[in-house]
Design a protein around this motif. Structure first.
Motif, PDB file in Angstrom:
ATOM      1  N   MET A   1       0.844  -1.173   0.000  1.00 23.91           N
ATOM      2  CA  MET A   1       0.000   0.000   0.000  1.00 23.91           C
ATOM      3  C   MET A   1       0.892   1.240   0.000  1.00 23.91           C
ATOM      4  O   MET A   1       1.862   1.337   0.736  1.00 23.91           O
ATOM      5  CB  MET A   1      -0.893  -0.004   1.243  1.00 23.91           C
ATOM      6  N   ALA A   2       0.547   2.187  -0.808  1.00 23.67           N
ATOM      7  CA  ALA A   2       1.317   3.414  -0.925  1.00 23.67           C
ATOM      8  C   ALA A   2       1.067   4.334   0.262  1.00 23.67           C
ATOM      9  O   ALA A   2       0.033   4.236   0.942  1.00 23.67           O
ATOM     10  CB  ALA A   2       0.938   4.128  -2.214  1.00 23.67           C
ATOM     11  N   ARG A   3       2.008   5.246   0.488  1.00 21.95           N
ATOM     12  CA  ARG A   3       1.873   6.218   1.581  1.00 21.95           C
ATOM     13  C   ARG A   3       0.574   7.005   1.436  1.00 21.95           C
ATOM     14  O   ARG A   3      -0.094   7.309   2.425  1.00 21.95           O
ATOM     15  CB  ARG A   3       3.078   7.154   1.589  1.00 21.95           C
ATOM     16  N   SER A   4       0.205   7.331   0.204  1.00 21.84           N
ATOM     17  CA  SER A   4      -1.023   8.106  -0.006  1.00 21.84           C
ATOM     18  C   SER A   4      -2.258   7.319   0.438  1.00 21.84           C
ATOM     19  O   SER A   4      -3.217   7.898   0.951  1.00 21.84           O
ATOM     20  CB  SER A   4      -1.157   8.530  -1.469  1.00 21.84           C
ATOM     21  N   ASP A   5      -2.246   6.010   0.269  1.00 21.43           N
ATOM     22  CA  ASP A   5      -3.356   5.177   0.735  1.00 21.43           C
ATOM     23  C   ASP A   5      -3.430   5.173   2.271  1.00 21.43           C
ATOM     24  O   ASP A   5      -4.511   5.248   2.847  1.00 21.43           O
ATOM     25  CB  ASP A   5      -3.219   3.737   0.220  1.00 21.43           C
ATOM     26  N   THR A   6      -2.268   5.071   2.900  1.00 23.79           N
ATOM     27  CA  THR A   6      -2.213   5.120   4.363  1.00 23.79           C
ATOM     28  C   THR A   6      -2.745   6.465   4.849  1.00 23.79           C
ATOM     29  O   THR A   6      -3.558   6.534   5.769  1.00 23.79           O
ATOM     30  CB  THR A   6      -0.768   4.900   4.852  1.00 23.79           C
ATOM     31  N   ASP A   7      -2.298   7.539   4.209  1.00 22.68           N
ATOM     32  CA  ASP A   7      -2.746   8.888   4.559  1.00 22.68           C
ATOM     33  C   ASP A   7      -4.271   8.982   4.453  1.00 22.68           C
ATOM     34  O   ASP A   7      -4.929   9.492   5.366  1.00 22.68           O
ATOM     35  CB  ASP A   7      -2.074   9.903   3.636  1.00 22.68           C
ATOM     36  N   HIS A   8      -4.822   8.469   3.379  1.00 21.81           N
ATOM     37  CA  HIS A   8      -6.276   8.532   3.168  1.00 21.81           C
ATOM     38  C   HIS A   8      -7.031   7.756   4.256  1.00 21.81           C
ATOM     39  O   HIS A   8      -8.038   8.231   4.773  1.00 21.81           O
ATOM     40  CB  HIS A   8      -6.631   8.004   1.782  1.00 21.81           C
ATOM     41  N   ARG A   9      -6.534   6.581   4.599  1.00 18.88           N
ATOM     42  CA  ARG A   9      -7.191   5.768   5.637  1.00 18.88           C
ATOM     43  C   ARG A   9      -7.160   6.470   6.988  1.00 18.88           C
ATOM     44  O   ARG A   9      -8.136   6.447   7.732  1.00 18.88           O
ATOM     45  CB  ARG A   9      -6.538   4.388   5.735  1.00 18.88           C
ATOM     46  N   ILE A  10      -6.034   7.137   7.297  1.00 18.54           N
ATOM     47  CA  ILE A  10      -5.933   7.853   8.566  1.00 18.54           C
ATOM     48  C   ILE A  10      -6.838   9.085   8.544  1.00 18.54           C
ATOM     49  O   ILE A  10      -7.447   9.432   9.554  1.00 18.54           O
ATOM     50  CB  ILE A  10      -4.473   8.227   8.888  1.00 18.54           C
ATOM     51  N   ARG A  11      -6.966   9.735   7.384  1.00 19.86           N
ATOM     52  CA  ARG A  11      -7.867  10.894   7.270  1.00 19.86           C
ATOM     53  C   ARG A  11      -9.309  10.475   7.568  1.00 19.86           C
ATOM     54  O   ARG A  11     -10.053  11.221   8.209  1.00 19.86           O
ATOM     55  CB  ARG A  11      -7.787  11.518   5.877  1.00 19.86           C
ATOM     56  N   ASP A  12      -9.693   9.297   7.113  1.00 20.09           N
ATOM     57  CA  ASP A  12     -11.033   8.798   7.432  1.00 20.09           C
ATOM     58  C   ASP A  12     -11.201   8.609   8.939  1.00 20.09           C
ATOM     59  O   ASP A  12     -12.266   8.893   9.492  1.00 20.09           O
ATOM     60  CB  ASP A  12     -11.312   7.471   6.715  1.00 20.09           C
ATOM     61  N   LEU A  13     -10.137   8.144   9.592  1.00 21.83           N
ATOM     62  CA  LEU A  13     -10.191   7.905  11.033  1.00 21.83           C
ATOM     63  C   LEU A  13     -10.223   9.199  11.845  1.00 21.83           C
ATOM     64  O   LEU A  13     -10.829   9.250  12.909  1.00 21.83           O
ATOM     65  CB  LEU A  13      -8.987   7.066  11.484  1.00 21.83           C
TER      66      LEU A  13
END
Length: 82
Positions: A1-13
């Motif tokens: 998973m790319a950093r941008s995907d991790t960022d997006h998942r954390i933004r949802d949280l």
């Protein structure tokens, strides 16, 4: 998973914790910009740990001051394929 995907998942949280609707960038701080108190930080960290199946130690938490540092820390701690 790319950093941008991790960022997006954390933004949802973070959404339910971001009461003032602060625009989040890599430089956003938790204490200053988002005005998180210690209880909010604990709840937010617990949500991240559950989402990514990781543990962020108290020492690591103390070193994380900005959004970018958080995303990088989660990236480093994630199991392969998560």
């Amino acid at each position: 998973m790319a950093r941008s995907d991790t960022d997006h998942r954390i933004r949802d949280l973070v959404e339910p914790f971001n009461k003032k609707g602060v625009e989040i960038t890599d430089a956003t701080t938790f204490a200053g910009d988002l005005e998180f108190d210690s209880l909010t930080v604990m709840d937010f960290v617990a949500a991240i740990e559950d989402e990514f199946d990781i543990i962020i130690s108290m020492n690591q938490q103390a070193e994380i001051e900005t959004w970018g540092q958080l995303v990088d820390a989660v990236e480093a701690l994630k199991p392969v394929g998560n």
